[in-house]
Design an enzyme around this catalytic site. Structure first.
Site, PDB file in Angstrom:
ATOM      1  N   GLY A  39       0.848  -1.201   0.000  1.00 43.68           N
ATOM      2  CA  GLY A  39       0.000   0.000   0.000  1.00 43.68           C
ATOM      3  C   GLY A  39       0.880   1.246   0.000  1.00 43.68           C
ATOM      4  O   GLY A  39       0.520   2.280   0.556  1.00 43.68           O
ATOM      5  N   SER A  41       1.576   3.420  -2.076  1.00 37.53           N
ATOM      6  CA  SER A  41       1.121   4.662  -2.728  1.00 37.53           C
ATOM      7  C   SER A  41       0.207   5.467  -1.797  1.00 37.53           C
ATOM      8  O   SER A  41      -0.191   6.574  -2.131  1.00 37.53           O
ATOM      9  CB  SER A  41       0.342   4.304  -4.008  1.00 37.53           C
ATOM     10  OG  SER A  41      -0.709   3.408  -3.664  1.00 37.53           O
ATOM     11  N   ASP A  43      -1.607   7.148   1.885  1.00 39.04           N
ATOM     12  CA  ASP A  43      -1.384   8.265   2.789  1.00 39.04           C
ATOM     13  C   ASP A  43      -0.439   7.920   3.947  1.00 39.04           C
ATOM     14  O   ASP A  43       0.539   8.621   4.219  1.00 39.04           O
ATOM     15  CB  ASP A  43      -2.785   8.636   3.329  1.00 39.04           C
ATOM     16  CG  ASP A  43      -2.758   9.801   4.266  1.00 39.04           C
ATOM     17  OD1 ASP A  43      -2.283  10.857   3.846  1.00 39.04           O
ATOM     18  OD2 ASP A  43      -3.197   9.643   5.425  1.00 39.04           O
ATOM     19  N   ASP A 263     -12.270   4.353  16.532  1.00 39.45           N
ATOM     20  CA  ASP A 263     -11.056   4.965  15.964  1.00 39.45           C
ATOM     21  C   ASP A 263     -10.035   5.314  17.055  1.00 39.45           C
ATOM     22  O   ASP A 263      -8.829   5.187  16.834  1.00 39.45           O
ATOM     23  CB  ASP A 263     -11.450   6.230  15.184  1.00 39.45           C
ATOM     24  CG  ASP A 263     -10.305   6.767  14.327  1.00 39.45           C
ATOM     25  OD1 ASP A 263      -9.650   5.953  13.651  1.00 39.45           O
ATOM     26  OD2 ASP A 263     -10.064   7.991  14.345  1.00 39.45           O
ATOM     27  N   HIS A 268      -6.398   3.398  21.144  1.00 42.58           N
ATOM     28  CA  HIS A 268      -5.370   4.293  21.707  1.00 42.58           C
ATOM     29  C   HIS A 268      -5.614   4.593  23.197  1.00 42.58           C
ATOM     30  O   HIS A 268      -4.722   4.411  24.024  1.00 42.58           O
ATOM     31  CB  HIS A 268      -5.321   5.614  20.942  1.00 42.58           C
ATOM     32  CG  HIS A 268      -5.039   5.459  19.473  1.00 42.58           C
ATOM     33  ND1 HIS A 268      -4.305   4.422  18.972  1.00 42.58           N
ATOM     34  CD2 HIS A 268      -5.389   6.211  18.394  1.00 42.58           C
ATOM     35  CE1 HIS A 268      -4.218   4.540  17.655  1.00 42.58           C
ATOM     36  NE2 HIS A 268      -4.872   5.618  17.280  1.00 42.58           N
ATOM     37  N   ARG A 403       1.281  15.039  29.658  1.00 45.29           N
ATOM     38  CA  ARG A 403       0.861  15.565  28.351  1.00 45.29           C
ATOM     39  C   ARG A 403       1.601  14.782  27.274  1.00 45.29           C
ATOM     40  O   ARG A 403       2.790  14.972  27.048  1.00 45.29           O
ATOM     41  CB  ARG A 403       1.165  17.063  28.267  1.00 45.29           C
ATOM     42  CG  ARG A 403       0.493  17.716  27.066  1.00 45.29           C
ATOM     43  CD  ARG A 403       0.386  19.215  27.210  1.00 45.29           C
ATOM     44  NE  ARG A 403       1.706  19.801  27.245  1.00 45.29           N
ATOM     45  CZ  ARG A 403       2.057  20.856  27.994  1.00 45.29           C
ATOM     46  NH1 ARG A 403       1.181  21.437  28.777  1.00 45.29           N
ATOM     47  NH2 ARG A 403       3.278  21.322  27.970  1.00 45.29           N
TER      48      ARG A 403
END
Ligand code: NDP
Ligand code: BG6
Length: 513
Positions: A39, A41, A43, A263, A268, A403
């Site tokens: 993949g 190509s 983003d 997502d 995460h 943070r």
């Protein structure tokens, strides 16, 4: 029968020198690593994977003999791939040094092969090219699947059947999403395991590669002062906050099928929570750490609808600029109910954390970009200085903030006497500000994770039982949201999110940091 290859060693020592296809000199018998970006190509490959590989090369972290192959359907020559890749490489490490020269050397090691993701024949052609570069050495192969999830299995099948290493290890890095719920995730794991052993599968969650997330265990387990406080006895609540000041720009098609809970929260934020709340592992070994993470995930209550608030951003005009609504994205249905914001209260039913609310908040198109962990401590019992805070006793409690980004820092809010003859108290920060303390730039998460995958270090990758435990917490809620067609609360682009999030926190006597 699919090829299931056992792990091999990365390097073998030897002496004689020879040259590879790019004209570089190598010791004869050394093993090679071939990294194929499937993949190439896309983003993610352009934005993250190739730049991370270059940064590793620049820092001399890649093995002496390595080759990078881009693989995708798009037609491209090696030269065109190099031009594409060169646009996103940066000399972030040391701008004064010979970065340009290093870039050229790196690009000479990058090649491209065009092929279909479901063609064993095309992967066999890739295999032939890889062999030429490997020159008969022990070959180790890493495949990075940077492709949409619906084609993962075809690509794994073809890579495993036609392009596995026959002399060293073969590993596959899989990008999220790992399914949409418990069932689809289990099906994905079953399919992957038709072609790969669990220890060949590297499920990436790039938040685990972030410096401050990695530091979480160091903070907890190598300092005497935190661990004794790390429980329901002293901690009032913990918050995991992710916010972005931009919308789903360009990724609406993907996002609408997943939403913010899948997502960001299920992976995460939950991963950070597990590291935050787990018990001390027996050792730093990957399996010991992952065992503890699984235990804490399995001690959690599945999310309940009443403990969740969802939102979706609407168009907003500010300073003459109109920011779009989520549903203005052409790839998103006008009547989409997909949440772009969610807040949730989670609970861990074990001795350490019983009754402590763990709050999560994640949103796109909010007023700020940040990822933080906030630990709010209890009040000081019988505090002699309470009167200094009037009725706002919340101000008197300590808070530890980690943070994660941007501008990495760890600070502890303490109460302090304002210097002078009177007795006035002030809230101050004991502040470890990374930019002030360390001159070295912080590596991108993908650098650490790619290096770990090459070195066979699994600590920061998600094991399948961890993934199952994570989905078990979110699947009932996700189903209920979809079945009941719960309408997300609107919030303006660039705002602090829906007010419902504040009511949710207030129910647990918490104020968002
Ligand atoms: P892209 O949509 O850019 O896809 C990558 C490549 O896959 C494309 O260049 C294209 O290459 C091929 N491709 C795209 N759609 C199809 C299709 N329907 N059928 C066959 N091939 C297709 O993905 P990203 O690079 O954004 O992401 C890659 C993976 O990483 C995904 O799983 C994504 O969820 C995950 N991810 C991405 C992040 C990001 O910031 N972009 C962040 C975190 C995870 P070609 O046409 O040349 O074959
Ligand atoms: C990805 C999500 O996993 O993480 C994106 O799919 C999100 O929606 C991104 O923007 C955030 O990553 P970072 O490292 O920029 O905080």
């Amino acid at each position: 029968t699919p090829l299931k290859l056992k792990e091999g060693l990365l390097s073998v020592t030897s002496s004689e020198e020879s040259k590879d296809a790019a004209g570089f000199e190598f010791s004869e018998d050394k093993s090679t690593v071939s990294i194929t970006v499937v993949g190439a190509s896309g983003d993610l490959a352009k934005k993250k994977i190739f730049p991370a590989l270059f940064a590793l090369y620049y820092e001399d972290c890649l093995p002496e003999h390595f080759t990078v192959y881009g693989y995708a359907r798009s037609k491209m020559t090696d030269a065109e791939l190099r031009t594409m890749v060169s646009r996103t490489l940066t000399c972030r490490i040391d701008k004064r040094e010979n970065c340009g020269e290093k870039m050229d050397q790196f690009l000479k090691r990058c090649f491209y092969h065009s092929g279909q993701y479901d063609s064993e024949e095309n992967f066999a052609e890739l295999d032939k090219k890889l062999r030429e570069h490997e020159g008969g050495r022990v070959s180790n192969r890493l495949f990075y699947l940077s492709i949409p999830p619906n084609i993962f299995i075809n690509a794994v099948k073809c890579a495993s059947l036609s392009a596995s290493s026959s002399s060293g290890w073969t590993r596959v890095i899989v990008e999220k999403p790992f399914g949409r719920d418990s069932e689809s995730s289990a099906a994905l794991t079953r399919s992957l395991k038709q072609y790969l052993e669990e220890d060949q599968i590297f499920r990436i969650d790039h938040y685990l590669g972030k410096e401050l997330v990695e530091n979480l265990s160091v903070l907890r387990f190598s300092n005497l002062i935190f661990e004794p406080l790390w429980s329901r006895q002293y901690i009032r609540n913990v918050q995991f906050i992710f916010s972005e000041d931009f919308g789903t720009e360009g990724r609406g098609g993907y996002f609408d099928n997943y939403g913010i809970i899948r997502d960001i929260m299920q992976n995460h934020l939950l991963q950070i929570l597990a590291l935050f709340a787990m018990e001390t592992p027996v050792s730093l070994d990957a399996e010991d750490i992952r065992n503890e993470k699984v235990k804490v995930l399995r001690s959690m209550r599945p999310l309940e609808l009443e403990n969740v608030v969802i939102g979706q951003y609407k168009s907003h005009t500010k300073g003459g600029v109109t920011y779009p609504a989520y549903t203005d994205d052409k790839t998103v249905p006008k009547d989409s109910l997909t949440p772009t914001f969610a807040a949730a209260a989670l609970f861990i039913d074990n001795a350490r954390w019983d009754g402590v609310p763990f709050l999560m908040k994640a949103g796109k198109a909010l007023h700020t970009k940040r990822a933080e962990i906030r630990v709010q401590f209890r009040h000081v019992p019988g505090n002699l200085y309470n009167r200094n805070f009037g009725t706002d006793l919340d101000r008197a409690t300590n808070e530890l903030v980690i943070r994660v980004q941007p501008d990495e820092a760890i600070y502890l809010k303490i109460n302090n006497k304002v210097p002078g003859l009177g007795m006035r108290l002030d809230r101050s920060n004991l502040n470890l500000h990374y930019a002030a303390r360390y001159s070295k730039e912080i590596p991108d998460a993908y650098e650490r994770l790619l290096l770990d995958a090459i070195e066979g270090e699994r600590r920061l990758f998600i094991r399948s039982d961890e993934l199952n435990a994570a989905w078990a917490l979110f699947t009932p809620l996700l189903k209920e949201l979809e079945e009941k067609k719960i309408i997300p609360e609107c919030y303006p682009y660039g705002s602090r999110g829906p007010v419902g999030a504040h009511y949710l926190a207030a129910r647990y006597n918490v104020r968002w940091g």
